[in-house]
Design a protein around this motif. Structure first.
Motif, PDB file in Angstrom:
ATOM      1  N   VAL A  44       0.859  -1.193   0.000  1.00 22.55           N
ATOM      2  CA  VAL A  44       0.000   0.000   0.000  1.00 22.55           C
ATOM      3  C   VAL A  44       0.891   1.238   0.000  1.00 22.55           C
ATOM      4  CG1 VAL A  44      -1.728   1.289   1.322  1.00 22.55           C
ATOM      5  CG2 VAL A  44      -1.767  -1.229   1.299  1.00 22.55           C
ATOM      6  N   ILE A  45       0.643   2.137  -0.927  1.00 21.38           N
ATOM      7  CA  ILE A  45       1.480   3.340  -0.988  1.00 21.38           C
ATOM      8  C   ILE A  45       1.003   4.338   0.062  1.00 21.38           C
ATOM      9  CG2 ILE A  45       2.300   5.236  -2.434  1.00 21.38           C
ATOM     10  CD1 ILE A  45       3.135   2.340  -3.285  1.00 21.38           C
ATOM     11  N   ARG A  46       1.952   4.866   0.809  1.00 26.13           N
ATOM     12  CA  ARG A  46       1.608   5.838   1.851  1.00 26.13           C
ATOM     13  C   ARG A  46       2.124   7.242   1.517  1.00 26.13           C
ATOM     14  NH1 ARG A  46       3.608   1.530   6.365  1.00 26.13           N
ATOM     15  NH2 ARG A  46       1.667   0.402   6.606  1.00 26.13           N
ATOM     16  N   GLN A  47       3.421   7.320   1.311  1.00 27.82           N
ATOM     17  CA  GLN A  47       4.016   8.643   1.229  1.00 27.82           C
ATOM     18  C   GLN A  47       4.786   8.777  -0.077  1.00 27.82           C
ATOM     19  OE1 GLN A  47       5.601   9.158   5.173  1.00 27.82           O
ATOM     20  NE2 GLN A  47       6.213  11.250   4.768  1.00 27.82           N
ATOM     21  N   VAL A  48       4.660   9.927  -0.707  1.00 31.98           N
ATOM     22  CA  VAL A  48       5.379  10.199  -1.955  1.00 31.98           C
ATOM     23  C   VAL A  48       6.060  11.551  -1.785  1.00 31.98           C
ATOM     24  CG1 VAL A  48       5.175  10.472  -4.453  1.00 31.98           C
ATOM     25  CG2 VAL A  48       3.575   8.980  -3.236  1.00 31.98           C
ATOM     26  N   ARG A  49       7.299  11.622  -2.210  1.00 27.44           N
ATOM     27  CA  ARG A  49       8.040  12.881  -2.141  1.00 27.44           C
ATOM     28  C   ARG A  49       8.603  13.175  -3.524  1.00 27.44           C
ATOM     29  NH1 ARG A  49      10.697  14.778   2.024  1.00 27.44           N
ATOM     30  NH2 ARG A  49      12.749  14.535   1.134  1.00 27.44           N
ATOM     31  N   VAL A  50       8.235  14.324  -4.053  1.00 33.03           N
ATOM     32  CA  VAL A  50       8.743  14.695  -5.370  1.00 33.03           C
ATOM     33  C   VAL A  50       9.342  16.088  -5.278  1.00 33.03           C
ATOM     34  CG1 VAL A  50       8.193  14.967  -7.809  1.00 33.03           C
ATOM     35  CG2 VAL A  50       6.850  13.390  -6.421  1.00 33.03           C
ATOM     36  N   SER A  51      10.529  16.229  -5.824  1.00 34.21           N
ATOM     37  CA  SER A  51      11.078  17.575  -5.961  1.00 34.21           C
ATOM     38  C   SER A  51      11.616  17.724  -7.378  1.00 34.21           C
ATOM     39  CB  SER A  51      12.187  17.849  -4.939  1.00 34.21           C
ATOM     40  OG  SER A  51      13.324  17.079  -5.217  1.00 34.21           O
ATOM     41  N   TYR A  52      11.563  18.923  -7.881  1.00 33.47           N
ATOM     42  CA  TYR A  52      12.147  19.200  -9.202  1.00 33.47           C
ATOM     43  C   TYR A  52      12.927  20.498  -9.022  1.00 33.47           C
ATOM     44  CZ  TYR A  52      12.434  18.691 -14.309  1.00 33.47           C
ATOM     45  OH  TYR A  52      12.871  18.487 -15.601  1.00 33.47           O
ATOM     46  N   ALA A  56       3.888  22.099  -2.264  1.00 38.01           N
ATOM     47  CA  ALA A  56       2.510  21.638  -2.070  1.00 38.01           C
ATOM     48  C   ALA A  56       2.504  20.310  -1.327  1.00 38.01           C
ATOM     49  CB  ALA A  56       1.813  21.470  -3.414  1.00 38.01           C
ATOM     50  N   THR A  57       1.454  20.105  -0.572  1.00 36.08           N
ATOM     51  CA  THR A  57       1.126  18.754  -0.091  1.00 36.08           C
ATOM     52  C   THR A  57      -0.181  18.367  -0.755  1.00 36.08           C
ATOM     53  OG1 THR A  57       0.055  19.688   1.876  1.00 36.08           O
ATOM     54  CG2 THR A  57       2.325  18.931   2.115  1.00 36.08           C
ATOM     55  N   LEU A  58      -0.279  17.089  -1.074  1.00 37.84           N
ATOM     56  CA  LEU A  58      -1.377  16.595  -1.892  1.00 37.84           C
ATOM     57  C   LEU A  58      -1.990  15.359  -1.244  1.00 37.84           C
ATOM     58  CD1 LEU A  58       0.730  16.452  -5.213  1.00 37.84           C
ATOM     59  CD2 LEU A  58      -0.585  18.413  -4.391  1.00 37.84           C
ATOM     60  N   SER A  59      -3.291  15.302  -1.144  1.00 34.76           N
ATOM     61  CA  SER A  59      -3.971  14.073  -0.712  1.00 34.76           C
ATOM     62  C   SER A  59      -4.397  13.290  -1.945  1.00 34.76           C
ATOM     63  CB  SER A  59      -5.245  14.392   0.083  1.00 34.76           C
ATOM     64  OG  SER A  59      -4.963  15.222   1.172  1.00 34.76           O
ATOM     65  N   LEU A  60      -4.229  11.982  -1.896  1.00 30.66           N
ATOM     66  CA  LEU A  60      -4.686  11.145  -3.004  1.00 30.66           C
ATOM     67  C   LEU A  60      -5.920  10.360  -2.581  1.00 30.66           C
ATOM     68  CD1 LEU A  60      -1.216  11.121  -3.638  1.00 30.66           C
ATOM     69  CD2 LEU A  60      -2.470  10.471  -5.709  1.00 30.66           C
ATOM     70  N   ALA A  61      -6.752  10.068  -3.565  1.00 30.38           N
ATOM     71  CA  ALA A  61      -8.011   9.374  -3.280  1.00 30.38           C
ATOM     72  C   ALA A  61      -7.768   8.063  -2.530  1.00 30.38           C
ATOM     73  CB  ALA A  61      -8.768   9.106  -4.586  1.00 30.38           C
ATOM     74  N   GLY A  62      -6.674   7.373  -2.876  1.00 33.19           N
ATOM     75  CA  GLY A  62      -6.406   6.080  -2.268  1.00 33.19           C
ATOM     76  C   GLY A  62      -5.789   6.149  -0.881  1.00 33.19           C
ATOM     77  N   ALA A  82      -2.905   7.943   0.077  1.00 31.85           N
ATOM     78  CA  ALA A  82      -1.515   8.393   0.168  1.00 31.85           C
ATOM     79  C   ALA A  82      -1.451   9.912   0.313  1.00 31.85           C
ATOM     80  CB  ALA A  82      -0.731   7.966  -1.070  1.00 31.85           C
ATOM     81  N   VAL A  83      -0.315  10.395   0.814  1.00 36.30           N
ATOM     82  CA  VAL A  83      -0.054  11.828   0.882  1.00 36.30           C
ATOM     83  C   VAL A  83       1.246  12.096   0.134  1.00 36.30           C
ATOM     84  CG1 VAL A  83       0.386  13.815   2.378  1.00 36.30           C
ATOM     85  CG2 VAL A  83      -1.223  12.041   3.104  1.00 36.30           C
ATOM     86  N   ALA A  84       1.256  13.095  -0.702  1.00 36.20           N
ATOM     87  CA  ALA A  84       2.460  13.423  -1.474  1.00 36.20           C
ATOM     88  C   ALA A  84       2.887  14.852  -1.183  1.00 36.20           C
ATOM     89  CB  ALA A  84       2.174  13.271  -2.968  1.00 36.20           C
ATOM     90  N   GLY A  87       1.129  23.687   8.112  1.00 35.46           N
ATOM     91  CA  GLY A  87       1.455  22.304   8.470  1.00 35.46           C
ATOM     92  C   GLY A  87       0.378  21.314   8.106  1.00 35.46           C
ATOM     93  N   ARG A  88       0.778  20.075   8.049  1.00 38.10           N
ATOM     94  CA  ARG A  88      -0.141  18.962   7.803  1.00 38.10           C
ATOM     95  C   ARG A  88       0.362  17.774   8.614  1.00 38.10           C
ATOM     96  NH1 ARG A  88      -3.197  16.490   2.721  1.00 38.10           N
ATOM     97  NH2 ARG A  88      -3.155  18.556   1.768  1.00 38.10           N
ATOM     98  N   LEU A  89      -0.548  17.017   9.192  1.00 41.37           N
ATOM     99  CA  LEU A  89      -0.202  15.807   9.945  1.00 41.37           C
ATOM    100  C   LEU A  89      -1.020  14.651   9.389  1.00 41.37           C
ATOM    101  CD1 LEU A  89      -0.397  17.242  13.607  1.00 41.37           C
ATOM    102  CD2 LEU A  89       1.647  16.997  12.193  1.00 41.37           C
ATOM    103  N   HIS A  90      -0.464  13.449   9.449  1.00 37.63           N
ATOM    104  CA  HIS A  90      -1.229  12.302   8.967  1.00 37.63           C
ATOM    105  C   HIS A  90      -0.821  11.041   9.718  1.00 37.63           C
ATOM    106  CE1 HIS A  90      -4.016  10.648   6.037  1.00 37.63           C
ATOM    107  NE2 HIS A  90      -3.229   9.583   5.970  1.00 37.63           N
ATOM    108  N   THR A  91      -1.812  10.198   9.935  1.00 38.49           N
ATOM    109  CA  THR A  91      -1.579   8.897  10.564  1.00 38.49           C
ATOM    110  C   THR A  91      -1.965   7.825   9.553  1.00 38.49           C
ATOM    111  OG1 THR A  91      -2.154   9.903  12.674  1.00 38.49           O
ATOM    112  CG2 THR A  91      -2.084   7.488  12.590  1.00 38.49           C
TER     113      THR A  91
END
Lengths: 382, 382, 382, 382
Positions: free
Chosen positions: A159-167, A243-249, A251-253, C217-221
């Motif tokens: 299960v994907i939880r966290q995604v970190r992207v930088s450019y 940005a922080t992003l919530s995904l439907a499934g 995960a948080v990115a 900020g953002r927090l997640h569990t």
């Protein structure tokens, strides 16, 4: 299913600057490596007659024209590849699609949401007539990222939880670099956000096969004034965006992009953390994917540097022996290959204009959030 | 000085396997990026008529022929690019040079010292008539290695003392991989030594601008028997080779090459240590050069990862913006560029056949030493 | 100025779990490497008589007691090092300071803002009597980070613009890991935020010598329920936290922390981008600092891996020859060294309790923002 | 089996320079982390009374003496740890062993083969009386290398074929660094060969559990003259050494060591290639081991960076949580732990003096080969 055709597909490309050069390379190379339907590089389009003629000769196009509208009625043109700045996309793409030409358009889809929405409508109507369209998020065709998506889809990361992207880039780190149209909101739309965060956002949705539902964003301009032709001028777009992003499934990115990150040249870095594994990527080393297999023997668990040059890796059977790397340019070669293959087999290519619009919606929500003290904004509500 | 020509140079390439594919790519691409004299890709040569015809179509050659001798009298062929196995080099290269064609020949120059020496003689005679020749040590055209040579030549490393080169691959690590002609001494000449140590030896001499004077060598075959068509067969070439090399200028170099180094795919790694600085390179990350500046501020001295993608770096002004990497294939594009430029300006291209012979002499000395219990052998004494 | 003393300083430490073990190591080692005022390791304090006696023997404390209050009146105790969980900090620290003992307290300063504020008041009063206090943000004493701060202070990076900090661990990645007091808000205060984001926030302010003014900020569990002694139980603290931070001097920082980032064990990574240079750090490779000098010769600019083991680097003259690395534990050795040196020379040690409170205020603002849809919150307004 | 003792073991250490400082650290720390038999740090030995008294106080020894012979008859001394230069090893070690003291001696075993051989004889006689001896190849106690040996012994790499070891330092890269006793053959025996190639050779035999049977070697002095007290003086030892080594089991190893490799501080790098896997190590990153599992899923095969800080890794359950790294010094802590444990359980510690002699024989063969034009020399034939 490969369609029988009486003659090769005729191709035209509009634009011959950075993207036009890269796309021309792809058209020139693709058939030497991949089995694609026959095509001919017929026309290069540009506004300056001398320059476009020279570019056509240099990049291998049979002919050059200055007025793109002249292509609309030409029966020998089946495909148009649009490499112009964003503000020209909508009119061209819609006209070509309505004229029955398959269209590949560079990202971003368009500079405004209204234009983007119109393009989607036109593209969907065209599709009912078998006319195909695609937006050029070329990094989907980096073999390592295609592999990453496969691993995620296969469940190798759980299960994907966290995604970190930088450019991160640094071409604006020098505060004495001059003013250009790219730094004015009215011409560029936005700064790092539209230019490179668009890739970041597309990758998040592509890799996870998921949809971003809400965002919190921040924008900042570190060098607020630059020298223009008539003296100092305000920079009206962002140098960096977060940005922080919530995904439907679930995960948080997080996304961070910058044009002033001194020492980073083209560093699109991606990390994906799941319950069973994780992976990491850096565009400056695009032949590599780092994979951590959480199910491996504990004593030897570690982040493995996978050299994505094996015949079994996406796109790689066409290229060289293992360890012989490919360059950035072939993200475009692979894109053309997939576009041609989709046209040939009668399926809709991906990413569609609708996917491009989806990215635009996320970027618009980031801007909206940034304007509202970073407060979370629902995507699509703007 | 660029020569006036009445017509484009006519080019033929012999061979369309791995090297023929890579060279064809270079001929197809070079004029899109570099200012080179006009040329046309006229003929691809191969023994199998159907296969060579298909390859010519795929790789972009106007015509295909099966008999290379038919090119000798063709006035429309000015340049021949020889990509065949080594045992065919000498006859072809000499014939074409005598016929007045400029010749580029893949490394190694030839499989025997006698053939190599004959090629040098022929090439030197041809040069007096303005007919050019070059041997294809393509890694001289990796931008990072060209930069390395420049830094050394500029004295940025001070007096060079120690050089370490390894070239590690693993395509023979699997002991069940079958017997091939490459593993028989009578067809291949040698194993890892001739195939990849040749690159290592050329780099040592290229980077330092110096000459190897004596060597101690060792060869080993880790998998002595492999399955052939008729059952187990002895492997009569080396899987791995080691050498230490003295250079005329006082440096000492070590070389280690292997085809059984599991996990290394195409790892040509080079380290050069001087009195003022050092550098390191890995072909699997060919867009990078690591440079240690011993004259920098002590607190921040360190090995810097230089991304060799800046406009000021060798060959790079032709390509993409900083951070947009190029692939292995463009070592050949640069090679063709330099070859064409040399022809056009009337200077001798490098590496010459004589330089190729120089490498062969070192490899022969390694073999001689290995056969004499690793005892040091003077280069050229064999 | 080193004070003359009639007898060695007497030291007591409270707690002998993870932090007590690490601090004991530091007290045991510091005088072998650094010139510090004489001290004696007199007492270890813990609640379980047998366990604390065994720990005192193992870690080298002369005596063990179970009631920390018995130390208040002992004249032979000059320094108390508090390594207990956060909820015990305030009472102990205030009592010891009022009793005239110098106090070092582990981070976080306390679990509540009220307690933290009270501690600051007490510490400031004690300081007027020459009684010293310090909070244990030990990563300020990583030599590479002390060097980083020096480089920034010297202007080697120019104007700082962007900072990126992440602290990634994976000890909660396994969804079957059981419930503990650390995952309940009433005992732990918060999750990754207080535990590891506190280090991140302190580093931002330490490295830049600047102050955070507002946050989003953002927090997640990610794993909302875990098995406790009596069945499934809700996790009421965060597994991961994100924040963007504005600094008074104009820089913008991002922070991301997680305990579910599978494959990252103790990855505190820091990147700082300025107008003249940039740097990067990873706690998993704490002997290294990566430095990009934007003023270096263009052809050889690159991110230099500086091995921070030279005699001229912070703290390093006490240790081993260049290249002989030190471990994580010596961040505590350096902390004790600096604490003792400050006591001895009569200056206020840093970070002070007030600095610890400053970090708490930022974390509180992050929580406030997270509760308010990530809307930007001014630090100190909570 | 742990022996019952009436009193703690009494320990003396001889020498308090670099190695004495490192060993003292180990004696001071070991009992805080590991379960070892009780011992007391009784005596530090050195020739200068004032200096050794100060060192004893600083490093935590109860007493200091200037004449090591006074320890021979002391019943309260059970263990002697010899950290003097090599030329003093033989006399001391033999005397102490004959007096019934367990002896740990720093590497190299001795400066001459004759002395080494005598030490082995004495040690073997002492062993029959339960008196133990060990030579200090501390890198066997790097957790990552202990793990590497375990993986090889378990067959995770299959049949070992190729081993590459280098040990590169740069403290003599500066040609103006002055003459010292370490650069004279009569005092130092050899240069990089004895000092650091000894570690390399020991690792080859340790990791593979195999024996080197023949060698080819080369030695070189890049800076042949250095300034001494009375003007320029010839350097009579090697700055760098190279060797290839055959192992009884069929593997081939290469070794390269240098003290002039500018930019490398303490870079002992090791690569081992087998038929099923390979691994790599760098002492500058000693908490990491790189492992390539050739049996893993093809798409995700890669060199995994294993952070050797997990509780299941060798020695690591004594230390900190995962990702909290240890330093170079603890190779000595582990060495003392293993030495004490062996004494306590009545088994012979490893590496034995005989193993130390084995390394000396290989180094002697390298010197012999270097003197004979690198011709292969059988180990033990010198």
């Amino acid at each position: 299913m490969s369609r029988q055709r009486s003659r090769p597909l005729g191709v035209a490309t509009v634009g011959y600057a950075f993207m036009g050069k890269a796309h021309s390379q792809a058209w020139r190379s693709v058939a030497s490596y991949f089995d694609v339907p026959a095509f001919e590089r017929r026309v290069l389009v540009g506004r300056d007659a001398d320059a476009v003629t020279a570019a056509a000769a240099r990049y291998g196009w049979a002919d050059a024209v200055t007025d793109w509208r002249t292509l609309l009625d030409r029966d020998d043109i089946d495909i148009v590849d649009i490499c112009t700045p964003g503000w020209l996309h909508a009119e061209m793409a819609c006209a070509f699609l309505e004229a029955g030409k398959h269209v590949l358009v560079e990202k971003p889809l368009a500079n405004s949401m209204a234009e983007s929405a119109a393009m989607v409508t036109t593209a969907e109507q065209a599709a009912t007539r078998g006319v195909r369209s695609m937006v050029g998020f070329n990094y989907r065709r980096v073999p390592a990222l295609a592999l990453a998506r496969d691993l995620i889809a296969q469940g190798r990361l759980g299960v994907i939880r966290q995604v970190r992207v930088s450019y991160l880039q640094d071409w604006l780190a020098d505060a004495t670099a001059p003013m250009t149209w790219r730094l004015r909101k009215e011409t560029a739309g936005s700064g790092a956000l539209g230019d490179i965060a668009s890739h970041a956002v597309d990758q998040v949705q592509f890799l996870l096969g998921d949809t971003i539902t809400d965002v919190s964003g921040r924008l900042h301009t570190f060098v607020p004034t630059r020298d223009g032709a008539d003296g100092p001028e305000p920079v009206t777009v962002d140098d960096a965006a977060w940005a922080t992003l919530s995904l439907a499934g679930g995960a948080v990115a997080s996304v961070e992009v910058s044009r002033v990150a001194l020492g980073r040249k083209n560093a699109l870095t991606i990390e994906v953390y799941g319950s069973e594994g994780s992976l990491a990527f850096d565009l400056e080393r695009l032949n590599e994917l780092t994979f951590f297999d959480g199910t491996a023997s504990p004593a030897t668990q570690g982040s493995a540097r996978v050299l994505v040059t094996e015949p079994g890796h996406p796109y790689l059977d066409a290229w060289w022996p293992p360890g012989h790397t490919i360059g950035w340019e072939h993200t475009f070669t692979h894109q053309i290959r997939d576009f041609l293959t989709a046209i040939d087999s009668g399926v809709a290519p991906s990413p569609s204009f609708a996917e491009g619009l989806g990215v635009q919606r996320v970027l618009a929500a980031v801007q909206e959030s940034a304007a509202a003290k970073s407060s979370i904004v629902t995507v699509g509500s703007v």
